[in-house]
Write an enzyme that holds these catalytic residues in place. Structure first.
Site, PDB file in Angstrom:
ATOM      1  N   TYR A 181       0.593   7.875   5.319  1.00  0.00           N
ATOM      2  CA  TYR A 181      -0.100   7.911   4.033  1.00  0.00           C
ATOM      3  C   TYR A 181      -0.781   9.258   3.795  1.00  0.00           C
ATOM      4  O   TYR A 181      -0.920   9.701   2.659  1.00  0.00           O
ATOM      5  CB  TYR A 181      -1.104   6.767   3.921  1.00  0.00           C
ATOM      6  CG  TYR A 181      -0.412   5.423   3.833  1.00  0.00           C
ATOM      7  CD1 TYR A 181       0.421   5.150   2.755  1.00  0.00           C
ATOM      8  CD2 TYR A 181      -0.563   4.465   4.817  1.00  0.00           C
ATOM      9  CE1 TYR A 181       1.087   3.941   2.664  1.00  0.00           C
ATOM     10  CE2 TYR A 181       0.090   3.246   4.735  1.00  0.00           C
ATOM     11  CZ  TYR A 181       0.922   2.983   3.661  1.00  0.00           C
ATOM     12  OH  TYR A 181       1.572   1.796   3.579  1.00  0.00           O
TER      13      TYR A 181
ATOM     14  N   ASP B 216      11.737  11.498   1.147  1.00  0.00           N
ATOM     15  CA  ASP B 216      12.719  11.548   2.246  1.00  0.00           C
ATOM     16  C   ASP B 216      13.846  12.548   1.980  1.00  0.00           C
ATOM     17  O   ASP B 216      14.671  12.770   2.853  1.00  0.00           O
ATOM     18  CB  ASP B 216      13.372  10.174   2.446  1.00  0.00           C
ATOM     19  CG  ASP B 216      12.391   9.140   2.965  1.00  0.00           C
ATOM     20  OD1 ASP B 216      11.268   9.525   3.332  1.00  0.00           O
ATOM     21  OD2 ASP B 216      12.755   7.956   3.009  1.00  0.00           O
TER      22      ASP B 216
END
Ligand code: ATP
Ligand code: MG
Length: 438
Positions: free
Chosen positions: A361, A215
């Site tokens: 994912y 992130d």
């Protein structure tokens, strides 16, 4: 650039020629607002410093020693550890991120080949492997030779709290004198408690963090490893959504991306892919009515709309989840599924074709791209230098292109966010054409 070229620079060399007085009000005010504190508007008296170390300033005859300054990363002439007595250990914790294997490989090669350290051990499955008594892997240069071409981590990873005393006893049992922890904010907090426990027992064990956060939410550093790979891969999903949306009747492409508290992946991926009409990030609240209204207008004007939403955006629109993961992080409510439902219901008067893509994912499991591969290698080398010098409770990263060592306590105190008044978000607004607030 050579040091001598930098030192030769003078004020005059840096002056920019100007055509004359500025008298015209900027139309960007609509985008930037007219706030005094806005960081977009440059003050003409401000300057970007040429010298970025105290040593460079001093060479120029300027005393800048009172300015807060980071400890520089890199090799020291004198080491704390004798390499022939070093057993190093590595753990990878938290979620997957592109580049983990690159970091492991570069740590092993640098420790063994450059410094000639005795041994490098890899504990499996994050902190769990330091607590469950399992045998570590012996990480030889041969073993790690090809691992950088693969995503994931050869060491495995886990979440969940472990007892620091047990973990320190494991390190002592294996004669480990430096531990490299590769992980996010939680992992770094764990590293801090390990370093504290080692200090309490008077054990000279260096604990060095290589921050891993897809992130990009670790503060003070330019970016974290794997982040660029992640947003490049995320942009491919946006492009797919754009193709789908623009090929359908009233096509809506909705893409959910990572970003629990920070919207960097969504913002950057939107800038890469272009064609995004709305970018929703945790830092900038929006209303459902505002979004529905915006999408309806886009459909009317251009026949399709592309919405990118970071997983942590719009969490206030739903009752919060009470569930937590094994590390105690609160689980997020699924904003992607919620928006899919709201857009379908809220625009049910139109013939819609909505495509929802959640590439999560697929993004975190890819191998590092060229840029991140370079960064991972250099981070691992910086981490090795820091450990050999005897620094502990420390994390490495690049800041304004320079490698630094910074206290883990500082790095975990705050987190990095997209500044809604900063130029990254401005670039997103300009590119998407979405209103300042929805
Ligand atoms: P990511 O954010 O990418 O998932 P992370 O490192 O933040 O990575 P977590 O699952 O939060 O992932 O934490 C990883 C490990 O660090 C876990 O084993 C967890 O128990 C431990 N940990 C988390 N917070 C702390 C803390 N405050 N003190 C000690 N250990 C912690
Ligand atoms: Mg975390």
């Amino acid at each position: 650039m050579r040091l001598s070229d930098l030192q030769a620079i003078t004020h005059e060399d840096l002056l920019i020629t100007r055509l004359g007085q500025r008298t015209v009000d900027t139309p960007l005010q609509e985008l930037l607002g007219n706030r005094q504190e806005s960081v977009h508007y440059v003050t003409e008296t401000d300057r970007v410093l040429v010298d970025d170390t105290l040593g460079m300033a001093k060479n120029r005859g300027v005393e800048a020693a009172d300015l807060p300054a980071f400890n520089p990363g890199g090799p020291r002439r004198k080491l704390f550890f004798d390499p022939s007595e070093v057993t190093a250990a590595i753990v990878t914790c938290g979620g997957l991120c592109p580049g983990l294997n690159n970091v492991i490989r570069a740590l092993v090669l640098h420790l063994r080949h450059a410094y000639g350290c005795r041994d490098v051990l890899g504990f499996r499955n994050g902190y769990q492997g330091l607590a469950d008594g399992s045998e570590p892997l012996r990480l030889t240069p041969e073993l790690v030779r090809d691992i950088h071409t693969r995503g994931g981590t050869i060491l495995g990873t886990s979440r969940g709290n472990q007892d620091p005393a047990t973990m320190i006893e494991t390190l002592v049992r294996h004669n480990v004198n430096m531990l490299f922890v590769v992980g996010g904010d939680g992992t770094l907090r764990g590293a801090q408690t390990l370093a504290t426990e080692a200090a309490r027992r008077d054990l000279p064990i260096a604990v060095v963090g290589v921050p891993k956060t897809i992130d990009n939410d670790i503060p003070w550093i330019d970016h974290s490893f794997g982040f660029q790979t992640a947003y490049a891969r995320a942009a491919e999903s946006i492009q797919a959504a754009h193709v789908e949306a623009s090929s359908g009747v009233n096509g809506i492409g909705l893409v959910k991306l990572m970003g629990r508290h920070s919207g960097f992946i969504a913002a950057h991926a939107a800038l890469v892919a272009q064609g995004v009409d709305f970018t929703l990030i945790p830092e900038v609240p929006f209303t459902l009515d505002g979004l529905l209204d915006g999408v309806r207008k886009k459909l009317a004007n251009q026949g399709h709309a592309v919405v990118v939403v970071a997983e942590g955006a719009g969490q206030d629109l739903l009752p919060p989840s009470t569930a937590t993961d094994p590390s105690g992080n609160r689980k997020l409510v699924d904003i992607g599924a919620f928006l899919k439902q709201q857009l379908t219901e809220g625009l049910s008067d139109l013939p819609l074709s909505l495509r929802y893509i959640d590439p999560g994912y697929a993004i975190r499991s890819v191998p590092a791209n060229a840029f991140d591969a370079v960064y991972c290698t250099r981070l691992a080398q910086a981490a090795t230098h820091a450990a050999m010098a005897g620094f502990t409770s420390v994390m490495v990263g690049s800041r304004r292109g320079r490698f630094i060592n910074l206290p883990i306590a500082l790095a975990t105190k705050t987190s990095n966010h997209v500044d809604p008044h900063g130029d990254l978000w401005m670039a997103v607004l300009e590119t998407t054409g979405q209103p300042l607030s929805l």
